[in-house]
Write a protein that holds these residues in place. Structure first.
Motif, PDB file in Angstrom:
ATOM      1  N   ARG A  91       0.845  -1.205   0.000  1.00  0.00           N
ATOM      2  CA  ARG A  91       0.000   0.000   0.000  1.00  0.00           C
ATOM      3  C   ARG A  91       0.882   1.257   0.000  1.00  0.00           C
ATOM      4  N   ARG A  92       2.036   1.191   0.657  1.00  0.00           N
ATOM      5  CA  ARG A  92       2.971   2.326   0.661  1.00  0.00           C
ATOM      6  C   ARG A  92       3.443   2.660  -0.759  1.00  0.00           C
ATOM      7  N   LEU A  93       3.464   1.653  -1.634  1.00  0.00           N
ATOM      8  CA  LEU A  93       3.917   1.840  -3.009  1.00  0.00           C
ATOM      9  C   LEU A  93       2.761   2.088  -3.969  1.00  0.00           C
ATOM     10  N   VAL A  97       3.242   0.092  -8.094  1.00  0.00           N
ATOM     11  CA  VAL A  97       3.388  -1.362  -8.185  1.00  0.00           C
ATOM     12  C   VAL A  97       2.038  -1.977  -8.523  1.00  0.00           C
ATOM     13  N   LYS A  98       2.080  -3.008  -9.349  1.00  0.00           N
ATOM     14  CA  LYS A  98       0.876  -3.780  -9.644  1.00  0.00           C
ATOM     15  C   LYS A  98       0.976  -5.071  -8.848  1.00  0.00           C
ATOM     16  N   VAL A  99      -0.086  -5.419  -8.154  1.00  0.00           N
ATOM     17  CA  VAL A  99      -0.093  -6.601  -7.295  1.00  0.00           C
ATOM     18  C   VAL A  99      -0.773  -7.756  -8.014  1.00  0.00           C
ATOM     19  N   TRP A 116      -6.135  -5.922  -0.965  1.00  0.00           N
ATOM     20  CA  TRP A 116      -4.842  -5.681  -1.590  1.00  0.00           C
ATOM     21  C   TRP A 116      -4.967  -4.470  -2.514  1.00  0.00           C
ATOM     22  N   SER A 117      -4.090  -3.486  -2.344  1.00  0.00           N
ATOM     23  CA  SER A 117      -4.148  -2.307  -3.205  1.00  0.00           C
ATOM     24  C   SER A 117      -3.531  -2.620  -4.567  1.00  0.00           C
ATOM     25  N   ASP A 118      -3.973  -1.907  -5.575  1.00  0.00           N
ATOM     26  CA  ASP A 118      -3.452  -2.015  -6.944  1.00  0.00           C
ATOM     27  C   ASP A 118      -3.464  -3.451  -7.470  1.00  0.00           C
TER      28      ASP A 118
END
Length: 189
Positions: A91-93, A97-99, A116-118
């Motif tokens: 989340r900080r990134l 970043v793509k997860v 999960w972000s992104d």
């Protein structure tokens, strides 16, 4: 020409506008180091035009200079505490970043995926190597890969997040695309 969708036996590829891989792209395999993880890294390197590195799940994420970063998160060794830790780290990134979730248990709840972000891809334990590589390749080009049932859920949920609510792992553009592409109609029939 805008994004399009293509259904596969294992899931739905949300097709990109065709971005070319960039030489300094990097894929981080976030996992416990092992011979199996090293073998997967070699397979991914030979199949994809991208640098692949193992990120030990017990160590802080390294600062990496790359045009695009993909985080292939191997959930096979994750417990609740480790999951929360890595959700926070990634989340900080946010936006950088793509997860991609990998080795996702079949009983992993859709609401857990949304945390999960992104998020750009979800690969269940049952996914084969070819589908994994094609899904990653699609994400590298700007697309996504989600299993059919998760796609249907995200389409239904996207109606709840239309008014700039950022609690979903999907970007507004991806949510809008899922609805406008007609996937909602085809997936929910």
């Amino acid at each position: 020409m805008g994004p399009r969708s293509q259904q596969k036996a294992d899931g739905v590829f949300i097709m990109p506008i065709d971005k070319e891989p960039v030489n300094n792209d990097i894929l981080l395999l976030i996992t416990r180091p092992s011979l199996q993880a090293t073998a997967l890294v070699h397979q991914l390197k030979s199949a994809l035009a991208i640098s692949v590195k193992i990120q030990n799940i017990q160590k802080p994420i390294e600062s990496l200079e790359a045009e695009r970063k993909l985080a292939l998160v191997d959930l096979s060794d994750f417990d609740k505490k480790r999951t929360q830790h890595w959700q926070s780290e990634l989340r900080r990134l946010r936006g950088r970043v793509k997860v991609l979730l990998f080795n996702v248990p079949e009983d992993y709840g859709f609401h857990q995926v949304e945390l999960w972000s992104d998020i750009s891809a979800v690969f269940y334990l049952s996914v084969d190597e070819h589908t994994l590589i094609e899904g990653i390749r699609n994400v590298l080009k700007g697309g996504c890969f989600f299993p059919h049932d998760l796609t249907s859920y995200l389409i239904n949920q996207s109606g709840n997040y239309r008014y700039h609510d950022d609690t979903s792992g999907l970007t507004q553009g991806k949510r809008t695309y899922l609805i406008s592409s007609g996937l909602a109609h085809r997936m929910l029939k």
